[in-house]
Design a protein around this motif. Structure first.
Motif, PDB file in Angstrom:
ATOM      1  N   GLY A   5     -13.394   5.384  -1.917  1.00  0.00           N
ATOM      2  CA  GLY A   5     -13.814   4.037  -2.369  1.00  0.00           C
ATOM      3  C   GLY A   5     -13.681   3.400  -3.704  1.00  0.00           C
ATOM      4  N   LYS A   6     -14.182   4.103  -4.593  1.00  0.00           N
ATOM      5  CA  LYS A   6     -14.084   3.612  -6.047  1.00  0.00           C
ATOM      6  C   LYS A   6     -12.747   3.362  -6.500  1.00  0.00           C
ATOM      7  CE  LYS A   6     -18.594   5.770  -7.512  1.00  0.00           C
ATOM      8  NZ  LYS A   6     -19.090   6.590  -8.298  1.00  0.00           N
ATOM      9  N   ALA A   7     -11.734   4.608  -5.970  1.00  0.00           N
ATOM     10  CA  ALA A   7     -10.427   4.378  -6.627  1.00  0.00           C
ATOM     11  C   ALA A   7      -9.679   3.030  -5.844  1.00  0.00           C
ATOM     12  CB  ALA A   7      -9.726   5.748  -5.966  1.00  0.00           C
ATOM     13  N   SER A   8      -9.974   3.041  -4.639  1.00  0.00           N
ATOM     14  CA  SER A   8      -9.484   1.875  -3.769  1.00  0.00           C
ATOM     15  C   SER A   8      -9.817   0.373  -4.502  1.00  0.00           C
ATOM     16  CB  SER A   8      -9.510   1.702  -2.474  1.00  0.00           C
ATOM     17  OG  SER A   8     -10.916   1.688  -2.080  1.00  0.00           O
ATOM     18  N   GLU A   9     -11.055   0.328  -5.169  1.00  0.00           N
ATOM     19  CA  GLU A   9     -11.770  -0.773  -5.620  1.00  0.00           C
ATOM     20  C   GLU A   9     -11.007  -1.204  -7.120  1.00  0.00           C
ATOM     21  OE1 GLU A   9     -15.739  -0.729  -6.037  1.00  0.00           O
ATOM     22  OE2 GLU A   9     -16.096  -0.476  -4.011  1.00  0.00           O
ATOM     23  N   LYS A  10     -10.601  -0.013  -7.746  1.00  0.00           N
ATOM     24  CA  LYS A  10      -9.878  -0.171  -9.075  1.00  0.00           C
ATOM     25  C   LYS A  10      -8.509  -0.154  -8.769  1.00  0.00           C
ATOM     26  CE  LYS A  10      -9.997   3.277 -12.066  1.00  0.00           C
ATOM     27  NZ  LYS A  10     -10.514   4.451 -12.918  1.00  0.00           N
ATOM     28  N   ASP A  11      -7.934   0.828  -8.259  1.00  0.00           N
ATOM     29  CA  ASP A  11      -6.386   0.924  -7.841  1.00  0.00           C
ATOM     30  C   ASP A  11      -5.824   0.615  -6.674  1.00  0.00           C
ATOM     31  OD1 ASP A  11      -3.835   1.344  -8.467  1.00  0.00           O
ATOM     32  OD2 ASP A  11      -4.078   3.853  -8.749  1.00  0.00           O
ATOM     33  N   PRO A  12      -5.316  -0.255  -6.224  1.00  0.00           N
ATOM     34  CA  PRO A  12      -4.817  -0.547  -4.775  1.00  0.00           C
ATOM     35  C   PRO A  12      -3.590   0.233  -4.402  1.00  0.00           C
ATOM     36  CG  PRO A  12      -3.976  -2.292  -6.099  1.00  0.00           C
ATOM     37  CD  PRO A  12      -4.736  -1.519  -6.931  1.00  0.00           C
ATOM     38  N   CYS A  13      -3.273   0.926  -5.121  1.00  0.00           N
ATOM     39  CA  CYS A  13      -2.122   1.915  -4.766  1.00  0.00           C
ATOM     40  C   CYS A  13      -2.987   3.304  -4.216  1.00  0.00           C
ATOM     41  CB  CYS A  13      -1.223   2.051  -5.906  1.00  0.00           C
ATOM     42  SG  CYS A  13      -0.646   0.571  -6.280  1.00  0.00           S
ATOM     43  N   TRP A  14      -1.828   3.930  -3.616  1.00  0.00           N
ATOM     44  CA  TRP A  14      -2.137   5.339  -3.057  1.00  0.00           C
ATOM     45  C   TRP A  14      -2.041   6.261  -4.226  1.00  0.00           C
ATOM     46  CZ3 TRP A  14       2.487   5.426   0.968  1.00  0.00           C
ATOM     47  CH2 TRP A  14       1.952   4.524   2.065  1.00  0.00           C
ATOM     48  N   LYS A  15      -2.689   7.418  -3.974  1.00  0.00           N
ATOM     49  CA  LYS A  15      -2.760   8.596  -5.268  1.00  0.00           C
ATOM     50  C   LYS A  15      -1.353   8.990  -5.393  1.00  0.00           C
ATOM     51  CE  LYS A  15      -4.844  13.059  -6.245  1.00  0.00           C
ATOM     52  NZ  LYS A  15      -5.788  13.991  -5.611  1.00  0.00           N
ATOM     53  N   GLY A  16      -1.054   9.066  -6.712  1.00  0.00           N
ATOM     54  CA  GLY A  16       0.410   9.200  -7.007  1.00  0.00           C
ATOM     55  C   GLY A  16       1.092   8.091  -7.450  1.00  0.00           C
ATOM     56  N   TYR A  17       0.640   6.820  -7.276  1.00  0.00           N
ATOM     57  CA  TYR A  17       1.368   5.796  -7.278  1.00  0.00           C
ATOM     58  C   TYR A  17       0.789   4.780  -8.284  1.00  0.00           C
ATOM     59  CZ  TYR A  17       4.538   6.430  -3.340  1.00  0.00           C
ATOM     60  OH  TYR A  17       5.456   6.955  -2.638  1.00  0.00           O
ATOM     61  N   GLU A  18       1.209   3.784  -9.151  1.00  0.00           N
ATOM     62  CA  GLU A  18       0.652   2.938  -9.907  1.00  0.00           C
ATOM     63  C   GLU A  18       1.033   1.556  -9.591  1.00  0.00           C
ATOM     64  OE1 GLU A  18       1.066   3.858 -14.051  1.00  0.00           O
ATOM     65  OE2 GLU A  18       3.202   4.304 -13.857  1.00  0.00           O
ATOM     66  N   GLN A  19       0.452   0.525  -9.870  1.00  0.00           N
ATOM     67  CA  GLN A  19       0.582  -0.794  -9.783  1.00  0.00           C
ATOM     68  C   GLN A  19       1.423  -1.281 -11.232  1.00  0.00           C
ATOM     69  OE1 GLN A  19      -2.688  -3.300  -8.794  1.00  0.00           O
ATOM     70  NE2 GLN A  19      -1.272  -5.360  -8.928  1.00  0.00           N
ATOM     71  N   ILE A  20       2.675  -1.974 -10.570  1.00  0.00           N
ATOM     72  CA  ILE A  20       3.493  -2.555 -11.639  1.00  0.00           C
ATOM     73  C   ILE A  20       3.419  -4.015 -11.219  1.00  0.00           C
ATOM     74  CG2 ILE A  20       5.919  -2.663 -12.797  1.00  0.00           C
ATOM     75  CD1 ILE A  20       4.052  -0.073 -13.233  1.00  0.00           C
ATOM     76  N   GLY A  21       2.614  -4.816 -11.621  1.00  0.00           N
ATOM     77  CA  GLY A  21       2.612  -6.185 -11.347  1.00  0.00           C
ATOM     78  C   GLY A  21       2.491  -6.702  -9.835  1.00  0.00           C
ATOM     79  N   MET A  22       2.700  -7.727  -9.414  1.00  0.00           N
ATOM     80  CA  MET A  22       2.637  -8.143  -7.876  1.00  0.00           C
ATOM     81  C   MET A  22       4.302  -8.420  -7.393  1.00  0.00           C
ATOM     82  SD  MET A  22      -0.617  -7.833  -7.249  1.00  0.00           S
ATOM     83  CE  MET A  22      -1.052  -9.142  -6.018  1.00  0.00           C
TER      84      MET A  22
END
Length: 51
Positions: free
Chosen positions: A7-24
Motif C-alpha cells: 500500500g505504501k509503495a503504490s501511494e509513492k510509486d504508481p509502477c510495479w516492482k522493478g519498474y520506475e516512472q519516467i514522466g507521463m
C-alpha cells in the motif's frame, strides 16, 4: 505485513516492482504514468518519448 508495504509503495510509486516512472503519457485520452523497466530506463529515458 506485505499488504501494508504494498500500500505504501503504490501511494509513492504508481509502477510495479522493478519498474520506475519516467514522466507521463497519454493513454485513451488520459494522462497515466510512463513506467519502464529499471534496467532500460537509463538507456531509453530520452529516446522513449513519443508524440
Amino acid at each position: 505485513m506485505a499488504t501494508s508495504s504494498k500500500g505504501k509503495a503504490s501511494e509513492k510509486d504508481p509502477c510495479w516492482k522493478g519498474y520506475e516512472q519516467i514522466g507521463m503519457k497519454d493513454k485513451d485520452g488520459k494522462q497515466v504514468p510512463n513506467c519502464v523497466p529499471e534496467a532500460k530506463s537509463s538507456d531509453k529515458a530520452g529516446s522513449k518519448k513519443k508524440s
